[in-house]
Design a protein around this motif. Structure first.
Motif, PDB file in Angstrom:
ATOM      1  N   ASP A   1       1.010  -0.936   0.201  1.00 48.73           N
ATOM      2  CA  ASP A   1      -0.308  -0.070  -0.129  1.00 48.73           C
ATOM      3  C   ASP A   1       0.962   1.497   0.305  1.00 48.73           C
ATOM      4  O   ASP A   1       1.940   1.692   0.784  1.00 48.73           O
ATOM      5  CB  ASP A   1      -1.025   0.031   1.182  1.00 48.73           C
ATOM      6  N   VAL A   2       0.498   1.757  -1.000  1.00 49.45           N
ATOM      7  CA  VAL A   2       1.837   2.991  -0.821  1.00 49.45           C
ATOM      8  C   VAL A   2       0.618   4.868  -0.651  1.00 49.45           C
ATOM      9  O   VAL A   2      -0.344   4.364  -0.377  1.00 49.45           O
ATOM     10  CB  VAL A   2       1.450   3.677  -2.516  1.00 49.45           C
ATOM     11  N   THR A   3       1.532   5.129   1.272  1.00 48.45           N
ATOM     12  CA  THR A   3       1.516   6.045   1.416  1.00 48.45           C
ATOM     13  C   THR A   3       1.834   7.741   1.245  1.00 48.45           C
ATOM     14  O   THR A   3       1.035   8.595   1.822  1.00 48.45           O
ATOM     15  CB  THR A   3       1.646   5.794   2.377  1.00 48.45           C
ATOM     16  N   PHE A   4       2.374   7.450   0.583  1.00 54.81           N
ATOM     17  CA  PHE A   4       3.153   8.851   0.059  1.00 54.81           C
ATOM     18  C   PHE A   4       3.289   8.755  -1.710  1.00 54.81           C
ATOM     19  O   PHE A   4       4.324   8.146  -1.198  1.00 54.81           O
ATOM     20  CB  PHE A   4       3.844   9.602   1.527  1.00 54.81           C
TER      21      PHE A   4
ATOM     22  N   SER B   1      -3.203  13.627  -2.286  1.00 53.91           N
ATOM     23  CA  SER B   1      -4.177  13.123  -1.351  1.00 53.91           C
ATOM     24  C   SER B   1      -4.849  11.628  -1.619  1.00 53.91           C
ATOM     25  O   SER B   1      -5.335  11.214  -0.082  1.00 53.91           O
ATOM     26  CB  SER B   1      -5.436  13.995  -1.590  1.00 53.91           C
TER      27      SER B   1
ATOM     28  N   PRO C   1      -2.568   8.810  -2.954  1.00 48.14           N
ATOM     29  CA  PRO C   1      -1.372   7.916  -2.871  1.00 48.14           C
ATOM     30  C   PRO C   1      -2.150   6.465  -3.800  1.00 48.14           C
ATOM     31  O   PRO C   1      -1.385   5.940  -4.662  1.00 48.14           O
ATOM     32  CB  PRO C   1      -0.577   7.662  -2.503  1.00 48.14           C
ATOM     33  N   GLU C   2      -3.328   5.877  -2.960  1.00 49.67           N
ATOM     34  CA  GLU C   2      -3.175   4.525  -3.745  1.00 49.67           C
ATOM     35  C   GLU C   2      -3.522   4.061  -4.743  1.00 49.67           C
ATOM     36  O   GLU C   2      -3.859   3.203  -5.221  1.00 49.67           O
ATOM     37  CB  GLU C   2      -4.714   4.581  -2.627  1.00 49.67           C
TER      38      GLU C   2
ATOM     39  N   GLY D   1      -3.446  -6.800   1.860  1.00 48.62           N
ATOM     40  CA  GLY D   1      -2.524  -4.985   1.438  1.00 48.62           C
ATOM     41  C   GLY D   1      -2.893  -4.872   3.416  1.00 48.62           C
ATOM     42  O   GLY D   1      -4.119  -5.141   3.980  1.00 48.62           O
ATOM     43  N   ILE D   2      -1.673  -4.213   4.030  1.00 51.06           N
ATOM     44  CA  ILE D   2      -1.679  -4.467   5.477  1.00 51.06           C
ATOM     45  C   ILE D   2      -2.654  -2.648   5.579  1.00 51.06           C
ATOM     46  O   ILE D   2      -3.076  -2.912   6.540  1.00 51.06           O
ATOM     47  CB  ILE D   2      -0.533  -3.063   5.400  1.00 51.06           C
ATOM     48  N   ILE D   3      -3.204  -1.619   4.920  1.00 53.54           N
ATOM     49  CA  ILE D   3      -4.578  -0.963   5.017  1.00 53.54           C
ATOM     50  C   ILE D   3      -6.028  -1.683   5.200  1.00 53.54           C
ATOM     51  O   ILE D   3      -6.154  -0.603   6.110  1.00 53.54           O
ATOM     52  CB  ILE D   3      -4.115   0.337   4.261  1.00 53.54           C
ATOM     53  N   PRO D   4      -5.881  -1.924   4.389  1.00 56.14           N
ATOM     54  CA  PRO D   4      -7.154  -2.261   4.192  1.00 56.14           C
ATOM     55  C   PRO D   4      -7.419  -3.413   5.730  1.00 56.14           C
ATOM     56  O   PRO D   4      -8.365  -3.486   5.935  1.00 56.14           O
ATOM     57  CB  PRO D   4      -7.195  -3.245   2.865  1.00 56.14           C
TER      58      PRO D   4
ATOM     59  N   ARG E   1       1.690  13.214   5.397  1.00 55.94           N
ATOM     60  CA  ARG E   1       2.625  11.885   5.166  1.00 55.94           C
ATOM     61  C   ARG E   1       3.869  10.928   4.800  1.00 55.94           C
ATOM     62  O   ARG E   1       3.821   9.223   5.086  1.00 55.94           O
ATOM     63  CB  ARG E   1       1.198  10.687   3.965  1.00 55.94           C
ATOM     64  N   ARG E   2       4.576  11.816   5.218  1.00 57.58           N
ATOM     65  CA  ARG E   2       6.133  10.962   4.965  1.00 57.58           C
ATOM     66  C   ARG E   2       6.343  10.025   6.330  1.00 57.58           C
ATOM     67  O   ARG E   2       6.237  10.848   7.472  1.00 57.58           O
ATOM     68  CB  ARG E   2       6.740  11.932   5.056  1.00 57.58           C
ATOM     69  N   ILE E   3       6.427   9.196   6.212  1.00 54.76           N
ATOM     70  CA  ILE E   3       6.401   7.947   7.739  1.00 54.76           C
ATOM     71  C   ILE E   3       7.770   8.705   7.851  1.00 54.76           C
ATOM     72  O   ILE E   3       9.097   8.083   7.377  1.00 54.76           O
ATOM     73  CB  ILE E   3       6.354   6.906   6.996  1.00 54.76           C
TER      74      ILE E   3
ATOM     75  N   PHE F   1       2.702   4.869   9.207  1.00 51.66           N
ATOM     76  CA  PHE F   1       1.573   5.317   8.615  1.00 51.66           C
ATOM     77  C   PHE F   1      -0.197   5.185   8.986  1.00 51.66           C
ATOM     78  O   PHE F   1       0.044   3.938   9.197  1.00 51.66           O
ATOM     79  CB  PHE F   1       1.094   5.636   6.925  1.00 51.66           C
TER      80      PHE F   1
END
Lengths: 127, 369
Positions: A38-41, A86, A88-89, B34-37, B295-297, B319
């Motif tokens: 998952d792309v976050t940025f 806003s 990145p997904e 996926g990690i986020i879902p 959002r920069r980790i 994130f």
């Protein structure tokens, strides 16, 4: 894994779509987004920046890691995909479409000649 | 290439399309979809985790309670059967060699659940000190599997799978139960900040239990979840991860876990003098939690700055899918902890905004007060 035949590729997993007017769109491949997770940025250059082939032009971050983006060809950045700030997904959902990253203006008809075609890129992914 | 150790559920994970990662020598699923879902599913419905890589040690003997009081910083011996407690385990200088949960089984035995990366060290450490107490430390890691069912729908899913009257089982309580025909130690604990359960069972029964729970939970939104979501969930919940917020170099007092260090329990304990000094004088450095504005980790080991001066380093960063900003923890010099802090990410100065954890409120199942 999808590798559209009309695109050109780099060994660093970027794709290039020749728009036929001396400009091209650049993004990362389905293989790349799948490996990143998952792309976050997405960090992109400013329009007007001049890129040299192989130079870092940005960073794509996933939960797992931050990875550099490399310019596939020499060119001037005409436009960046501001939607990725806003959302990145989009890079995961549609890597060859809504997930595009930059639009480049390049010089010379053979600027894209050094890139891989879909067949060569597929071999690279499976190699 | 070395093949990592595999849990009894490895085949189930492969069948679900898991992506694997090496974790402490184990080949573990990092994510499925996926990690986020998966993270979001645990916050809104439920997730099922395989954490069978964790170690289990049973401590037996008349003086087992006194032994655990000696090796652990928390007060253990008074724990009633059916209760669970969290404790660091420290060396003499106050540094931690692990943090763990102690389960007082309803029959009276003591079960320790150990971090996979430390299980070998812990067993040696415990056995070296067991002699004077006449207690036995049995390693049950190989024959024990551990599943974690976490999320607001966890209780409903578990009762659909055949576990009745869960309303009497509160947070940090445990019971011996048959769940879907499998003998389990069922514990209302977890590492996400949500309501949920952890189920210890025999390795041979793990796959059947996993399948039953997934099937029962699917209509309610249950998904299999990997170590990626486990890490982002625990960080949002403000829970420490050994090797990050707590380590040989970071004491429980520095980690903000002073409440688990019981100086007044009788008999003293390993690390007591150092931890008492640190509690009295105040620690020289502190673990803080922070969020950034974007959002920069901030990745582990990134320097934390006060002005232009480095005052610490990032310990964990991820994130937050709930807050949609980067969050993390850092170890900073104590005087700097309350001052404005920043970090440099690839030439961008990012404000490190301190926040009292948790980032997302806990929603665990406690008795009515």
């Amino acid at each position: 894994m999808s590798i559209p035949t009309e695109l050109k590729y780099t060994k660093d997993h970027e794709w290039v779509r020749d728009l036929g007017d001396g400009t091209a769109l650049v993004g990362i491949t389905d293989y790349a987004q799948n490996n990143l997770g998952d792309v976050t940025f997405v960090e992109l250059p400013k329009p007007g920046a001049n890129l040299s082939a192989g130079a870092t032009f940005g960073v794509v971050e996933s939960v797992k890691a931050a990875s550099d983006l490399y310019a596939p060809i020499d060119g001037e950045v005409l436009e960046v995909n501001a939607v990725l700030d806003s959302e990145p997904e989009k890079v995961n959902q549609d890597p060859y479409g809504d997930g595009w990253m930059i639009k480049l203006k390049f010089v010379g008809a053979d600027a894209l000649a050094g890139l891989l075609d879909a067949g060569a890129y597929e071999q690279l992914c499976h190699g | 290439m070395t093949i990592g150790r595999r849990t009894p559920l490895h085949g189930c994970h492969s069948g679900l399309g898991a992506r694997f990662v090496d974790f402490a020598g184990w080949e573990m699923p990092v994510f499925y979809a996926g990690i986020i879902p998966e993270h979001r599913a645990v916050r809104s419905a439920a997730g099922l985790f395989d954490v069978s890589h964790m170690g289990e040690a049973v401590v037996r003997g008349e003086r087992a309670g006194a032994f655990l009081d000696h090796v652990l910083t928390n007060s253990i011996s008074g724990l009633a059967p059916g209760r669970v407690i969290y404790s660091p385990m420290c060396v003499e200088d106050g540094g931690a060699i692990d943090d763990l949960l102690v389960y007082r089984r309803p029959g009276g035995d003591w079960l320790l659940c150990l971090n996979a990366s430390n299980t070998g060290t812990d067993l040696d450490w415990l056995r070296e000190r067991a002699g004077p107490f006449g207690v036995e430390v049995e390693d049950q890691s190989a024959e024990t599997a551990l599943l974690a069912l976490q999320g607001p729908k966890a209780a409903e899913i578990l009762s659909k799978a055949g576990a009745e009257s869960l309303e009497a089982l509160f947070y940090y309580h445990c019971e011996e139960r048959r769940v879907a025909g499998v003998d389990c130690l069922l514990s209302r604990t977890g590492y996400t900040g949500e309501d949920g359960f952890e189920l210890f069972c025999g390795s041979g029964h793990a796959a059947g239990l996993w399948e039953t729970l997934l099937r029962a939970g699917e209509p309610l939104g249950l998904v299999p979840a990997g170590l990626g979501a486990r890490d982002s969930l625990r960080l949002e919940a403000g829970m420490p991860l050994y090797g990050h917020e707590l380590s040989r170099e970071i004491t429980p007092v520095q980690a903000g876990l002073g409440w688990t260090v019981k100086l007044r329990k009788p008999g003293g304990f390993v690390g007591r003098d150092a931890l008492e000094r640190e509690k009295r004088d105040g620690p020289a450095r502190r673990v803080i939690h922070f969020h950034t504005a974007d959002r920069r980790i901030l990745r582990p080991d990134t320097q934390v700055l006060e002005g232009d001066q480095a005052v610490g380093r990032v310990l964990s960063g991820t994130f937050s899918p709930v807050l949609e900003v980067a969050i993390g923890s850092a170890l900073v010099a104590a005087p700097a902890a309350d001052r404005p802090l920043a970090a440099d990410v690839r030439g961008n100065r990012v404000a490190v905004n301190r926040i009292r954890p948790p980032f997302v409120p806990h929603r665990v199942y406690r008795p009515p007060s």
